[in-house]
Write an enzyme that holds these catalytic residues in place. Structure first.
Site, short mmCIF file in Angstrom:
data_model
loop_
_atom_site.label_atom_id
_atom_site.label_comp_id
_atom_site.label_asym_id
_atom_site.label_seq_id
_atom_site.Cartn_x
_atom_site.Cartn_y
_atom_site.Cartn_z
N ASN A 19 0.86 -1.18 0.00
CA ASN A 19 0.00 0.00 0.00
C ASN A 19 0.90 1.24 0.00
O ASN A 19 1.53 1.54 1.01
CB ASN A 19 -0.89 -0.04 1.26
CG ASN A 19 -1.75 1.19 1.39
OD1 ASN A 19 -1.78 2.04 0.49
ND2 ASN A 19 -2.45 1.30 2.51
N LYS A 21 0.06 4.25 -0.18
CA LYS A 21 -0.58 5.41 0.48
C LYS A 21 -0.37 6.68 -0.36
O LYS A 21 -0.35 6.59 -1.60
CB LYS A 21 -0.06 5.55 1.92
CG LYS A 21 -0.22 4.24 2.70
CD LYS A 21 0.01 4.38 4.19
CE LYS A 21 -0.17 3.01 4.85
NZ LYS A 21 -0.06 3.06 6.31
N HIS A 106 -9.50 1.06 5.02
CA HIS A 106 -8.21 1.19 5.73
C HIS A 106 -8.40 2.05 6.98
O HIS A 106 -9.20 2.99 6.97
CB HIS A 106 -7.17 1.81 4.80
CG HIS A 106 -5.77 1.72 5.36
ND1 HIS A 106 -5.31 2.60 6.31
CD2 HIS A 106 -4.78 0.83 5.14
CE1 HIS A 106 -4.07 2.26 6.63
NE2 HIS A 106 -3.72 1.20 5.94
N GLU A 108 -6.75 4.35 8.21
CA GLU A 108 -6.55 5.80 8.02
C GLU A 108 -7.81 6.45 7.48
O GLU A 108 -8.13 7.59 7.81
CB GLU A 108 -5.34 6.03 7.08
CG GLU A 108 -4.03 5.74 7.82
CD GLU A 108 -2.91 5.19 6.95
OE1 GLU A 108 -2.98 5.32 5.71
OE2 GLU A 108 -1.96 4.63 7.53
N GLU A 178 -5.31 -5.27 10.30
CA GLU A 178 -4.26 -4.29 10.58
C GLU A 178 -4.54 -3.63 11.93
O GLU A 178 -5.35 -2.69 12.00
CB GLU A 178 -4.24 -3.22 9.48
CG GLU A 178 -3.98 -3.77 8.10
CD GLU A 178 -3.39 -2.69 7.17
OE1 GLU A 178 -2.34 -2.96 6.60
OE2 GLU A 178 -3.97 -1.60 7.05
N GLY A 184 2.72 1.81 10.97
CA GLY A 184 3.69 2.89 10.89
C GLY A 184 4.40 3.16 12.21
O GLY A 184 5.09 4.16 12.36
N SER A 224 3.59 -2.64 10.24
CA SER A 224 5.04 -2.74 10.43
C SER A 224 5.62 -4.08 9.96
O SER A 224 6.52 -4.63 10.59
CB SER A 224 5.43 -2.45 11.89
OG SER A 224 5.06 -1.13 12.23
P1 13P Z 1 3.15 0.02 7.77
O1 13P Z 1 3.65 -1.22 7.10
O2 13P Z 1 3.91 1.26 7.37
O3 13P Z 1 3.02 -0.14 9.25
O4 13P Z 1 1.65 0.27 7.22
C1 13P Z 1 0.73 -0.75 7.25
C2 13P Z 1 -0.45 -0.34 6.47
O5 13P Z 1 -1.18 0.55 6.85
C3 13P Z 1 -0.71 -1.03 5.19
O6 13P Z 1 -1.98 -0.75 4.70
#
Ligand code: 13P
Length: 261
Positions: A19, A21, A106, A108, A178, A184, A224
């Site tokens: 992803n 982003k 997601h 976010e 997730e 992150g 992560s």
């Molecule tokens: P990270 O791998 O940066 O923690 O992000 C995970 C994520 O949100 C994938 O959609």
């Protein structure tokens, strides 16, 4: 078909998805995709998916045509009817631009852009109606885990997001677990924590759609994921792949994750 991993035989083909982003401009997306292509060309053991920003979808898809890398959008509109929906992009349009998958719900989007289980459900139905695969994201926040509510939260998200979907529909659904506290942050769920929740998710799917469906749905872990922790995560029986953020941005590190075996 069974997929051979070093330690276990899998019934489900793993999926490793990146992803991207809102991190890459068009040219950066194309460059990363073209770097990735030869590095994962022999990865027959898993589906490889990358999710560039909307503006790069078509170009990246065109440049990867004929490769084993599939394209996901990071979000979509709640329906496919053309009309006055300023700013929205329908799943049929994402397909038209070369996408085969859509990431939906997601954390976010849930946290910062008003995504709800109901909108996840609409988007999932629209995605399936367009003939695409939906990667439906679920996961609890740290305070929810600390309060002992992680499973309740995930179950509610699953029930809401998949409401009204048939066992047939679930053939084109991938679940991504997730935990928000792992995204992150560099704090990965332990393989045991991941397995525990993935097993729970499969139980929920068993209750809602029956054992056969539950056994076939791929459940990815996200939060992560790095080259050095992917193998232990993948050694868990109910972890069928990963949704990778930060470590998917560099072709080399993402390729290491894809080639985890
Ligand atoms: P990270 O791998 O940066 O923690 O992000 C995970 C994520 O949100 C994938 O959609």
């Amino acid at each position: 078909m069974r997929y051979r991993d070093d330690i276990i035989f899998r019934m489900r083909k793993p999926v490793i998805a990146g992803n991207w982003k809102m991190f890459k401009l068009l040219q950066e997306s194309v460059d990363a995709a073209l770097q990735l292509k030869p590095l994962v060309a022999n990865a027959n053991h898993c589906d490889v998916v990358i999710a560039p920003v909307f503006t790069a979808l078509k170009t990246v898809a065109d440049r990867l045509e004929g490769s084993n890398i599939q394209i996901a959008a990071q979000d979509c509109a709640i329906q496919n009817d053309f009309g006055a929906h300023t700013g929205e992009v329908a799943p049929v349009m994402l397909k038209d631009a070369g996408s085969s998958h859509v990431i939906i719900g997601h954390s976010e989007r849930r946290q910062f852009y008003g995504e709800t289980d109901e909108s996840v459900n609409w988007k999932t139905m629209a995605t399936l109606a367009a003939g695409l695969t939906a990667i439906v994201c679920v996961g609890e926040k740290l305070e929810e885990r600390d309060a002992g509510n992680a499973e309740t939260v995930v179950k509610t998200q699953l029930e809401g997001g998949l409401s009204g979907l048939t066992a047939n529909d679930l053939e084109r659904i991938i679940i991504a677990y997730e935990p928000v506290w792992a995204i992150g942050t560099g704090k990965t769920a332990t393989p045991e924590q991941a397995q525990e929740m993935h097993g729970f998710i499969r139980n929920c799917l068993n209750e809602s759609h029956g054992n056969e469906t539950a056994e076939n749905v791929r459940v990815l872990y996200g939060g992560s994921v790095k080259p050095d922790n992917i193998s232990t995560l993948m050694s868990q029986p109910d972890v069928d792949g990963a949704l990778v953020g930060g470590a998917s941005l560099e072709a080399e590190s993402f390729a290491k994750i894809v080639n985890y075996k």
